[in-house]
Write an enzyme that holds these catalytic residues in place. Structure first.
Site, short mmCIF file in Angstrom:
data_model
loop_
_atom_site.label_atom_id
_atom_site.label_comp_id
_atom_site.label_asym_id
_atom_site.label_seq_id
_atom_site.Cartn_x
_atom_site.Cartn_y
_atom_site.Cartn_z
N CYS A 2 -150.66 65.16 59.81
CA CYS A 2 -150.61 63.79 59.35
C CYS A 2 -151.72 63.54 58.32
CB CYS A 2 -150.76 62.74 60.46
SG CYS A 2 -149.58 62.92 61.78
N ARG A 27 -149.52 67.38 54.50
CA ARG A 27 -150.00 67.38 55.88
C ARG A 27 -148.93 66.97 56.89
NH1 ARG A 27 -155.59 67.27 55.99
NH2 ARG A 27 -155.59 66.42 58.07
N TRP A 75 -146.61 64.07 60.73
CA TRP A 75 -146.04 65.28 61.30
C TRP A 75 -145.99 65.00 62.80
CZ3 TRP A 75 -147.26 69.17 64.85
CH2 TRP A 75 -146.45 70.31 64.79
N ASN A 101 -154.53 60.11 62.65
CA ASN A 101 -154.25 61.53 62.51
C ASN A 101 -155.01 62.24 63.63
OD1 ASN A 101 -155.77 64.06 60.39
ND2 ASN A 101 -153.98 64.25 61.69
N GLY A 102 -154.24 62.96 64.46
CA GLY A 102 -154.88 63.70 65.57
C GLY A 102 -154.01 63.60 66.80
N GLU A 471 -146.79 89.52 56.61
CA GLU A 471 -146.90 88.34 55.75
C GLU A 471 -145.56 88.09 55.03
OE1 GLU A 471 -148.55 85.87 55.38
OE2 GLU A 471 -148.14 85.14 53.37
N LYS A 475 -143.34 84.66 55.35
CA LYS A 475 -142.97 83.84 54.18
C LYS A 475 -141.47 83.59 54.15
CE LYS A 475 -145.79 82.78 53.19
NZ LYS A 475 -147.21 82.61 53.27
N GLU A 478 -140.43 81.10 56.96
CA GLU A 478 -140.84 79.70 56.89
C GLU A 478 -140.13 78.89 55.82
OE1 GLU A 478 -145.29 80.27 55.01
OE2 GLU A 478 -144.96 78.49 56.19
N HIS A 494 -138.20 102.73 68.25
CA HIS A 494 -138.53 102.63 69.68
C HIS A 494 -137.91 101.39 70.33
CE1 HIS A 494 -141.18 106.07 69.46
NE2 HIS A 494 -141.70 105.57 68.34
N LYS A 589 -148.85 71.67 56.00
CA LYS A 589 -149.77 72.62 55.37
C LYS A 589 -151.02 72.84 56.20
CE LYS A 589 -151.24 74.94 51.74
NZ LYS A 589 -150.59 76.26 51.63
#
Ligand code: M6R
Length: 594
Positions: A2, A27, A75, A101-102, A471, A475, A478, A494, A589
């Site tokens: 947020c 955010r 968010w 925010n939190g 990585e 990518k 997401e 395996h 982000k």
């Protein structure tokens, strides 16, 4: 997560807050809202809805000039993505308005203890804050009511409070979630990130945990955790606002991919004097004295940490362990006698890492934060900090911060090992070759069309290629929402090879000469079982028929080159599926909740 922003001044508060929300949208972007003072009815009006800031923008088009407003981009943590849960939130009588925010961990206990029987409008943890302020303001001044409320909160908060009875005052409080205050001769702005302040501030100051701030047109009053009044010390605004503009690119992610050669040059510029690396001696000594290094990080930054392991172990012969921040924070492993901790974080605000850092501080362990945001909490609270100089990264999917992290880790490891010689030239040469490769970026679109036809995919590799494959898969997941896994090439047989079917994409990363043929054999194994095999190789190991061949660079820096096509693959896979590339679903982000 947020983003919050508030403004009080001579400018048009709606414009300032909207601009801030656009900048903070990285955010969280589930919903957006604003409360703005309406001069006609002398009240704070509320506008909020599910959707992006652009939608909120359309809702507030007709609002007149106003001196004061607060805004929020969400968010979701508690409660569905709907209008009722969008911020701001009113108190029961609508006297107070709050954005937050939190996460308030004890919101259920607070409801039961202080607000039993209250009718709740939203499912959020935040609503308890505004209701408590209203309840306590029956007997206390508003400042005291805010102070009492925050003293009861467990968790993290950056919050802004408006009061209909005193519309020329904005109250803010913060603990664990970031909050910065900026000032110009036109007004005062307060927000979750410098990016939202830059345009409207000549000076700024990051707020410390447990601060409470009261902003009036004329002055700012700050109290610390003991409610002792403090002097606010401002520093000049040195953030270049235009760096966050999209320019000619269709998406920030593509812009940031293309900026990577420039970032490499910036790192050379900032970390080298002639051919010598310049890093604070205290950091180098701290690392040299340690018997073991520990990297703590999350997501992409953790993947950079794996490359750091290889760099440090090769150059300095010091063992380096990489730990997932969210695991380390609550299940720390048995540590060596003299550990040194390296926290890697693009944003410098990741809550999982903040939890690690409190643990480290409790035990007086030395820590170094490597971050892109020098004003961030992790940069300020660790023993030492090093900057990435990647410039603002706006796309949720990290690209240039990842390659900058690897480059800075290489510079650091080389300096610790007294092996500066030649690195400046190597990074400069890398930048030139990255640039050269990136001129053909569009060719990746064809490959993606041909290869990524399924809802799953694998990247495989050995050594650092395995680390890059982690990585590459993250990518792809997401932003394209393809189920992707990065795998050690030799490990597939395996068990996981059972997932290979006709057409399953398997992309091999191949750059290490001593294992190049082994990786090729592993690719053959999946090919025989119907996989759609792709090879990305460096010139050093390339064979005819390889799909992408990358120029050779200094072996220390090869992962930076290898990751480039995988970033483009993810980009084009998402583009083809019509996804919102810069703001993928369910993500934000800066992950400021644990
Ligand atoms: O800001 P940080 O580097 O601490 O963030 C850690 C992760 O959340 C982040 O790297 C995430 O995995 C990326 N957005 C992935 O592209």
């Amino acid at each position: 997560m947020c983003g919050i922003v508030g403004y009080l001044g001579k400018g048009n508060a709606k414009e300032v807050v909207l601009n801030g929300l656009y900048k903070l949208e990285y955010r969280g972007y589930d919903s957006a809202g604003m409360s703005v003072f309406n001069k006609k009815n002398q009240r704070f009006d509320m506008y909020k809805d599910v959707g992006r800031v652009a939608h909120l923008d359309s809702l507030v088009q007709s609002i007149d000039h106003s001196p004061i407003a607060i805004g929020h981009t969400r968010w979701a943590t508690h409660g569905k993505v709907n209008q009722a849960n969008a911020h701001p939130h009113f108190s029961a009588s609508e006297r107070f308005v709050v954005v937050h925010n939190g996460v308030i961990e004890n919101y259920r206990e607070l409801k039961a203890r202080y607000l039993n029987g209250h009718h709740w409008v939203s499912e959020t943890d935040t609503e308890v804050i505004v209701q408590l302020i209203e309840r306590f303001s029956d007997e206390l001044s508003v400042e005291e009511a805010v102070k009492k409320t925050v003293s009861l909160l467990h968790g993290s908060y950056a919050l802004l409070v408006l009061d209909q009875d005193n519309p020329e005052r904005l109250i803010a409080a913060k603990h664990k979630s970031p909050l910065l205050i900026g000032k110009s001769d036109k007004g005062i702005i307060i927000a979750s990130d410098l990016v939202a302040l830059a345009k409207y501030s000549q000076v700024y100051s990051p707020l410390e945990d447990e601060s409470i701030v009261v902003i009036n047109q004329a002055e700012i009053t700050l109290w610390n955790r003991d409610y002792v009044q403090q002097e606010l010390t401002f520093q000049p605004m040195d953030f270049e606002d235009d760096l966050t503009e999209l320019g000619e690119y269709p998406h920030y992610m593509l812009k940031e991919i293309m900026e990577q050669p420039l970032v490499m040059r910036k790192i050379v510029d900032r970390y080298f004097h002639d051919d010598h690396i310049v890093i604070d001696e205290a950091i180098l000594e701290g690392i040299r004295q340690a018997d073991r290094l520990y990297v703590l990080a999350a997501g992409t930054s953790m993947h950079a940490g794996y490359i750091g392991k290889r760099l440090f172990e090769n150059l300095t012969e010091k063992p380096l362990e990489v730990h997932i921040a969210s695991e380390f924070a609550y299940h720390p492993p048995v540590l060596s006698a003299q550990p040194f901790f390296i926290l890697i974080s693009q944003s410098g605000e990741t809550a999982d890492l903040r939890a690690c850092l409190s643990h480290l501080k409790k035990h007086h362990y030395p820590s170094l934060t490597i971050t892109n945001v020098k004003t961030s909490t992790l940069a300020r609270e660790a023993t030492y900090a090093l900057e990435l100089f990647a410039g603002p990264e706006i796309a949720v999917a990290s690209t240039k911060a990842y390659t900058a992290q690897i480059a800075v880790l290489a510079v650091l490891a080389a300096k610790v090992a007294h092996r500066d010689a030649g690195l400046r030239e190597s990074i400069s040469e890398l930048a030139a070759k990255m640039e050269q490769y990136l001129t053909q970026y569009e060719s990746v679109a064809e490959l993606v069309k041909r290869v990524l036809t399924k809802q799953n995919a694998f990247y495989i590799g050995r050594g650092t290629d395995y680390f890059v494959s982690l990585e590459a898969a993250l990518k792809l997941k997401e932003i394209s929402y393809i189920q992707a896994e990065g795998f050690a090439a030799g490990e597939l047989k395996h068990g996981t090879i059972a997932l290979i079917e006709e057409g399953t994409p398997v992309i091999a990363l191949n750059s290490e000469p001593h294992v190049a043929l082994n990786t090729r054999s592993n690719l053959e194994e999946v090919k025989s079982r119907g996989a759609m095999a792709v090879t990305i190789a460096t010139e050093a190991v390339a064979q005819e028929g390889d799909d992408i061949v990358l120029p050779n660079v200094d072996p220390l820096l090869v992962p930076i080159m290898m990751v480039l096509p995988t970033q483009l693959i993810a980009y084009y896979a998402a583009l083809e599926r019509g996804h919102d590339i810069d703001k993928p679903r369910n993500l934000a982000k800066s992950v400021t909740v644990e």
